[in-house]
Design an enzyme around this catalytic site. Structure first.
Site, PDB file in Angstrom:
ATOM      1  N   HIS A 119     -71.356 -20.528 -55.431  1.00  0.00           N
ATOM      2  CA  HIS A 119     -72.077 -20.354 -54.172  1.00  0.00           C
ATOM      3  C   HIS A 119     -73.524 -19.985 -54.493  1.00  0.00           C
ATOM      4  O   HIS A 119     -73.895 -18.819 -54.497  1.00  0.00           O
ATOM      5  CB  HIS A 119     -71.409 -19.251 -53.338  1.00  0.00           C
ATOM      6  CG  HIS A 119     -71.934 -19.134 -51.948  1.00  0.00           C
ATOM      7  ND1 HIS A 119     -71.169 -18.719 -50.889  1.00  0.00           N
ATOM      8  CD2 HIS A 119     -73.161 -19.377 -51.427  1.00  0.00           C
ATOM      9  CE1 HIS A 119     -71.892 -18.699 -49.788  1.00  0.00           C
ATOM     10  NE2 HIS A 119     -73.114 -19.099 -50.100  1.00  0.00           N
TER      11      HIS A 119
ATOM     12  N   GLU B  99     -70.366 -24.047 -52.444  1.00  0.00           N
ATOM     13  CA  GLU B  99     -70.515 -23.422 -51.137  1.00  0.00           C
ATOM     14  C   GLU B  99     -71.981 -23.114 -50.866  1.00  0.00           C
ATOM     15  O   GLU B  99     -72.745 -22.843 -51.798  1.00  0.00           O
ATOM     16  CB  GLU B  99     -69.742 -22.090 -51.079  1.00  0.00           C
ATOM     17  CG  GLU B  99     -68.257 -22.205 -51.324  1.00  0.00           C
ATOM     18  CD  GLU B  99     -67.573 -20.856 -51.264  1.00  0.00           C
ATOM     19  OE1 GLU B  99     -66.334 -20.842 -51.080  1.00  0.00           O
ATOM     20  OE2 GLU B  99     -68.253 -19.814 -51.412  1.00  0.00           O
TER      21      GLU B  99
ATOM     22  N   HIS C  57     -62.338 -14.972 -48.966  1.00  0.00           N
ATOM     23  CA  HIS C  57     -63.134 -13.769 -48.772  1.00  0.00           C
ATOM     24  C   HIS C  57     -62.223 -12.535 -48.745  1.00  0.00           C
ATOM     25  O   HIS C  57     -61.477 -12.318 -47.806  1.00  0.00           O
ATOM     26  CB  HIS C  57     -63.998 -13.802 -47.506  1.00  0.00           C
ATOM     27  CG  HIS C  57     -65.207 -12.905 -47.633  1.00  0.00           C
ATOM     28  ND1 HIS C  57     -66.431 -13.358 -48.068  1.00  0.00           N
ATOM     29  CD2 HIS C  57     -65.368 -11.586 -47.419  1.00  0.00           C
ATOM     30  CE1 HIS C  57     -67.300 -12.372 -48.095  1.00  0.00           C
ATOM     31  NE2 HIS C  57     -66.670 -11.267 -47.716  1.00  0.00           N
TER      32      HIS C  57
ATOM     33  N   GLY D  58     -63.075 -14.926 -55.846  1.00  0.00           N
ATOM     34  CA  GLY D  58     -64.024 -14.578 -56.886  1.00  0.00           C
ATOM     35  C   GLY D  58     -64.107 -13.092 -57.166  1.00  0.00           C
ATOM     36  O   GLY D  58     -63.659 -12.615 -58.199  1.00  0.00           O
TER      37      GLY D  58
END
Length: 237
Positions: free
Chosen positions: A43, A70, A190, A213
Site C-alpha cells: 500500500h 492498494e 484491517h 499486515g
C-alpha cells in the site's frame, strides 16, 4: 480455502528506519510466498513513508503468486498500477497524511469517479476491489461501479470482537450475503489477527481473500514469520 495475502508495508517501515536495505523487502516477499502465502499486498502512499513506488516496480518480477496494490487512485497511483500490472488493485480512499486506512469508500457519492477509474484498470486486465464499510448501500453502490470485488473494512469488527462482542460480525455477514447475491467477490482486511481470523472466516460466506499486515508482522516478532504464515493458513482452511 480463503486466500492469505500478506501486506509487507511494515517490513518497509523497518527498513526505512535505518535508511539501508535491512530487512530486504524483496527477500521477505520471496520467503512469505515460499512459506505458503497466496499473495503479496503493498500500500504505497504519496509520502512513501513505508512502501516506495520503486518497491512496487522491483516487486513485480518477484511476486509469482498474486500481487495486490492498494491505494487512493490519484494520477501517480494509477500510472504505477498500469505500469506494474498487478493481479489486483484495491482502491482505498486514504486522506493525505493518514496514519492508516480509516474508512471505506462512499460508493454512491463517488460512483462516477470510481466507474472511470475501474474501467481503466479493467481495460488493462487488472482485477479491481473497492474498500468498503459493511453497509448494504455501499455494497449496492460498489456493484454499480463495475468493480470485481469489495474488500470489507474490518476494524470495527476486530475492535468489538476483542471486547467480547461477537455480534459485531452481523453487518459483515449481511454485507457478504448481499455481495454474493450481486455477484461481487469478497475480500477483507484491517486489524484481522490470529485471535479473530478464524471466527471471521467461519461466519463470512464466500470470503475469497484476506489481506493482513500489521498484526501478522507483529505476531511474527514473537512466533517467527514462517510459523505465523502457517498458523494463518491453518485457520483459513
Amino acid at each position: 480455502m480463503t486466500k492469505l495475502s500478506v501486506n509487507i508495508n511494515k517490513i518497509a517501515t523497518l527498513r526505512n528506519a535505518r535508511g539501508g536495505n535491512v530487512p530486504n523487502l524483496l527477500q521477505v516477499a520471496r520467503d512469505v510466498q515460499r512459506f505458503g502465502a497466496h499473495g503479496i499486498t503493498i500500500h504505497p502512499r504519496p509520502d512513501e513513508r513505508h512502501i516506495r513506488y520503486q518497491d512496487a516496480r522491483d516487486l513485480r518480477p518477484v511476486v509469482y503468486t498474486e500481487f495486490n496494490i492498494e491505494g487512493n487512485p490519484q494520477h501517480n497511483f494509477i500510472d504505477l498500477v498500469l505500469e506494474c500490472k498487478p493481479e489486483q488493485v484495491t482502491l482505498v480512499p486514504d486522506a493525505i497524511g493518514a496514519i492508516t486506512s480509516n474508512a471505506g469508500w462512499d460508493t454512491v457519492t463517488h460512483k462516477n469517479y470510481l466507474i472511470d477509474v475501474i474501467a481503466e484498470f479493467k481495460r488493462n486486465g487488472v482485477r479491481t476491489s473497492i474498500f468498503v464499510d459493511p453497509r448494504l448501500d455501499m455494497i449496492e453502490g460498489a456493484k454499480a461501479t463495475g468493480t470485481d470485488r469489495v474488500e470489507l473494512y474490518t476494524e470495527s469488527f476486530a475492535h468489538e470482537y476483542g471486547l467480547g462482542n461477537h455480534k459485531a460480525i452481523e453487518p459483515y455477514i449481511q454485507s457478504a450475503q448481499l455481495a454474493n447475491e450481486l455477484g461481487l467477490g469478497i475480500n477483507a482486511g484491517h486489524d484481522l489477527s490470529l485471535d479473530n481470523i478464524k471466527f471471521f472466516k467461519d461466519n463470512i460466506p464466500g470470503l475469497l481473500e484476506v489481506s493482513i499486515g500489521h498484526a501478522l508482522i507483529s505476531e511474527a516478532l514473537y512466533l517467527g514469520l514462517e510459523n505465523v504464515v502457517q498458523m494463518y493458513l491453518q485457520k483459513l482452511k
